[in-house]
Structures are given as structure tokens and as C-alpha cells.
Design a protein around this motif. Structure first.
Motif, PDB file in Angstrom:
ATOM      1  N   ASN A  22       5.656 -11.621   6.147  1.00 51.48           N
ATOM      2  CA  ASN A  22       5.173 -10.947   5.242  1.00 51.48           C
ATOM      3  C   ASN A  22       5.076 -11.306   3.849  1.00 51.48           C
ATOM      4  O   ASN A  22       5.766 -12.387   3.401  1.00 51.48           O
ATOM      5  N   PHE A 139     -10.223  -7.200  -0.051  1.00 50.31           N
ATOM      6  CA  PHE A 139      -8.806  -7.334  -0.765  1.00 50.31           C
ATOM      7  C   PHE A 139      -8.822  -8.598  -1.559  1.00 50.31           C
ATOM      8  O   PHE A 139      -7.681  -8.692  -2.286  1.00 50.31           O
ATOM      9  N   ALA A 144      -2.969  -8.673  -3.270  1.00 49.54           N
ATOM     10  CA  ALA A 144      -2.566  -8.058  -1.858  1.00 49.54           C
ATOM     11  C   ALA A 144      -1.615  -8.431  -1.206  1.00 49.54           C
ATOM     12  O   ALA A 144      -0.985  -9.688  -1.322  1.00 49.54           O
ATOM     13  N   THR A 145      -0.807  -7.858  -0.116  1.00 46.34           N
ATOM     14  CA  THR A 145       0.134  -8.150   0.628  1.00 46.34           C
ATOM     15  C   THR A 145      -0.107  -7.913   1.988  1.00 46.34           C
ATOM     16  O   THR A 145      -0.938  -6.903   2.292  1.00 46.34           O
ATOM     17  N   LYS A 156      -0.658  -4.980   8.407  1.00 46.14           N
ATOM     18  CA  LYS A 156      -1.106  -3.978   7.520  1.00 46.14           C
ATOM     19  C   LYS A 156      -1.290  -4.744   6.313  1.00 46.14           C
ATOM     20  O   LYS A 156      -0.469  -5.533   5.482  1.00 46.14           O
ATOM     21  N   ILE A 157      -2.562  -4.591   5.572  1.00 45.88           N
ATOM     22  CA  ILE A 157      -2.979  -5.305   4.525  1.00 45.88           C
ATOM     23  C   ILE A 157      -3.241  -4.255   3.555  1.00 45.88           C
ATOM     24  O   ILE A 157      -3.759  -3.087   3.558  1.00 45.88           O
ATOM     25  N   THR A 158      -2.407  -4.364   2.326  1.00 49.30           N
ATOM     26  CA  THR A 158      -2.376  -3.471   1.205  1.00 49.30           C
ATOM     27  C   THR A 158      -2.818  -4.036  -0.096  1.00 49.30           C
ATOM     28  O   THR A 158      -2.055  -5.219  -0.512  1.00 49.30           O
ATOM     29  N   ALA A 159      -3.620  -3.478  -0.904  1.00 50.41           N
ATOM     30  CA  ALA A 159      -3.777  -3.791  -2.404  1.00 50.41           C
ATOM     31  C   ALA A 159      -4.021  -2.630  -3.127  1.00 50.41           C
ATOM     32  O   ALA A 159      -5.221  -1.823  -2.633  1.00 50.41           O
ATOM     33  N   SER A 161      -3.991   1.168  -3.842  1.00 50.56           N
ATOM     34  CA  SER A 161      -3.802   2.361  -2.843  1.00 50.56           C
ATOM     35  C   SER A 161      -4.653   2.078  -1.254  1.00 50.56           C
ATOM     36  O   SER A 161      -4.543   2.881  -0.544  1.00 50.56           O
ATOM     37  N   ARG A 162      -5.335   0.871  -1.532  1.00 49.77           N
ATOM     38  CA  ARG A 162      -5.992   0.565  -0.416  1.00 49.77           C
ATOM     39  C   ARG A 162      -5.246  -0.103   0.845  1.00 49.77           C
ATOM     40  O   ARG A 162      -4.532  -0.930   0.624  1.00 49.77           O
ATOM     41  N   ASN A 163      -5.467   0.305   1.865  1.00 50.80           N
ATOM     42  CA  ASN A 163      -4.667  -0.470   3.056  1.00 50.80           C
ATOM     43  C   ASN A 163      -5.620  -0.435   4.213  1.00 50.80           C
ATOM     44  O   ASN A 163      -6.172   0.593   4.576  1.00 50.80           O
ATOM     45  N   GLU A 165      -4.979  -1.420   8.757  1.00 49.65           N
ATOM     46  CA  GLU A 165      -4.363  -2.191   9.980  1.00 49.65           C
ATOM     47  C   GLU A 165      -5.126  -2.843  10.709  1.00 49.65           C
ATOM     48  O   GLU A 165      -6.261  -2.323  11.063  1.00 49.65           O
TER      49      GLU A 165
END
Length: 191
Positions: A22, A139, A144-145, A156-159, A161-163, A165
């Protein structure tokens, strides 16, 4: 008579820990990144993994990439095709590992590099080109994480409020290597 007892193999009783998959993403938007770019050959005489740490991606050249500022704090790489091509040395995964990068996601990997990653308990996960294109498009322009759910084979990629799976697959054997912490610990537990 002298006390003769069998020598204890200290590795048999160590508890291994699965690596972390992660973290913040380093986007390397280029195909054919070779092992000499991952860790330059001039450092292969180093005798510890730690000695490789400051040289990760030192010779990687493409517009906008600065290894000194771009690698810090990143734990995951997202890249294009044929990552890890070139010579077949474990130093490339070691240089990633010592920098806290245990997961590389790309369209494809050089076969030996890919297996060296899994042998080290790390992951080199292939996703279709269209999925990689979408990840870059959505992203790469902002921090991004990626969170990895290994049990359910999902990222699950998040940046902000966007994500999204994304499902992935790895072989049962590669999964066993990852869960064991690498080949040495896998073999130690099996044989």
C-alpha cells in the motif's frame, strides 16, 4: 562424554512478515525501463541492499522525472510495458525493496525481473494496457495512493475524492511466495 546436540537452524524458527503493498504512487510513464536504469551497474559491487538505496532510478531519463524528488515517500510504481528488461539480476528488486517499494504495476514485465520480484516477496502485477492507460489518465496528475486487498485480488486507487477498484490476478505459487515473504521463507517453511 561431551554434550553433542544438533545444530539449530536459526531460520527455521523466525517469523516472517508479508511486505506492505500500500502507499503513494510513483508514476513512470515510459515503456522498456531496464535494470540498468533501475539500479546502475556501477553499484553492483555493493554488498548490502541498504548500500543500493540512494541510487534507485538514478540513470532513468525522461522528461519531468527527477529521482531525488520523485521517489521520496513512494511505495508503489505504476508503469508501462516491459519493465525490468535487460540483465537478470536481483539487485533491481533489492533497490526497490530497500526504498520501500514492494509493488510495481505495469502492462508487462521482463520474465526474470518479474520472478525475482516474487522471489523477494514483492509483487509485479500485470494489468491490461487499457487499464494502465485509465490509471495514468485519471490519477497521474495528482498525488495518488494504492491500497492492496491481496485476499480478494483488488487494488483501490485514490486521489482526492476520486477512486476506482481494479481486480488483478497472480498465480497461486506467486501468491504463496508473497504471503511467505519470499522464496527463502517459503522454502524454509516447506522443506
Amino acid at each position: 562424554s561431551p554434550d553433542i546436540s544438533p545444530i539449530q537452524n536459526s531460520t527455521r524458527h523466525r517469523k516472517t512478515t508479508m511486505k506492505n503493498f500500500n502507499g503513494r504512487v510513483l508514476f513512470l510513464d515510459r515503456a522498456d525501463i531496464n535494470t540498468d536504469e533501475i539500479i546502475p551497474a556501477r553499484y553492483l559491487t555493493e554488498i548490502t541492499k541498504e548500500a543500493l538505496k540512494p541510487y534507485l532510478l538514478e540513470d532513468l531519463k525522461f522528461e519531468g522525472f527527477d529521482p531525488v524528488k520523485d521517489i521520496a515517500g513512494k511505495q508503489v510504481i505504476v508503469t508501462r510495458s516491459n519493465f525490468g528488461c535487460g540483465s537478470s539480476r536481483e539487485h533491481a528488486p533489492w533497490a526497490l525493496e530497500v526504498n520501500g517499494i514492494n509493488l510495481v504495476i505495469g502492462e508487462s514485465f521482463a520474465r526474470i525481473f518479474r520472478q525475482n520480484m516474487f522471489n523477494c516477496g514483492m509483487m509485479a502485477v500485470e494489468l491490461p494496457a487499457g487499464v494502465i492507460d485509465r490509471i495514468f489518465a485519471e490519477f497521474s496528475a495528482s498525488p495518488a495512493t494504492i491500497a492492496t486487498d491481496l485476499a480478494n485480488s483488488r487494488f483501490k486507487i485514490t486521489a482526492g475524492s476520486r477512486n476506482i477498484e481494479i481486480s488483478f490476478s497472480i498465480s497461486g505459487f506467486d501468491r504463496a511466495l508473497v504471503e511467505a515473504g519470499g522464496w527463502v521463507d517459503y522454502a524454509d517453511g516447506k522443506y
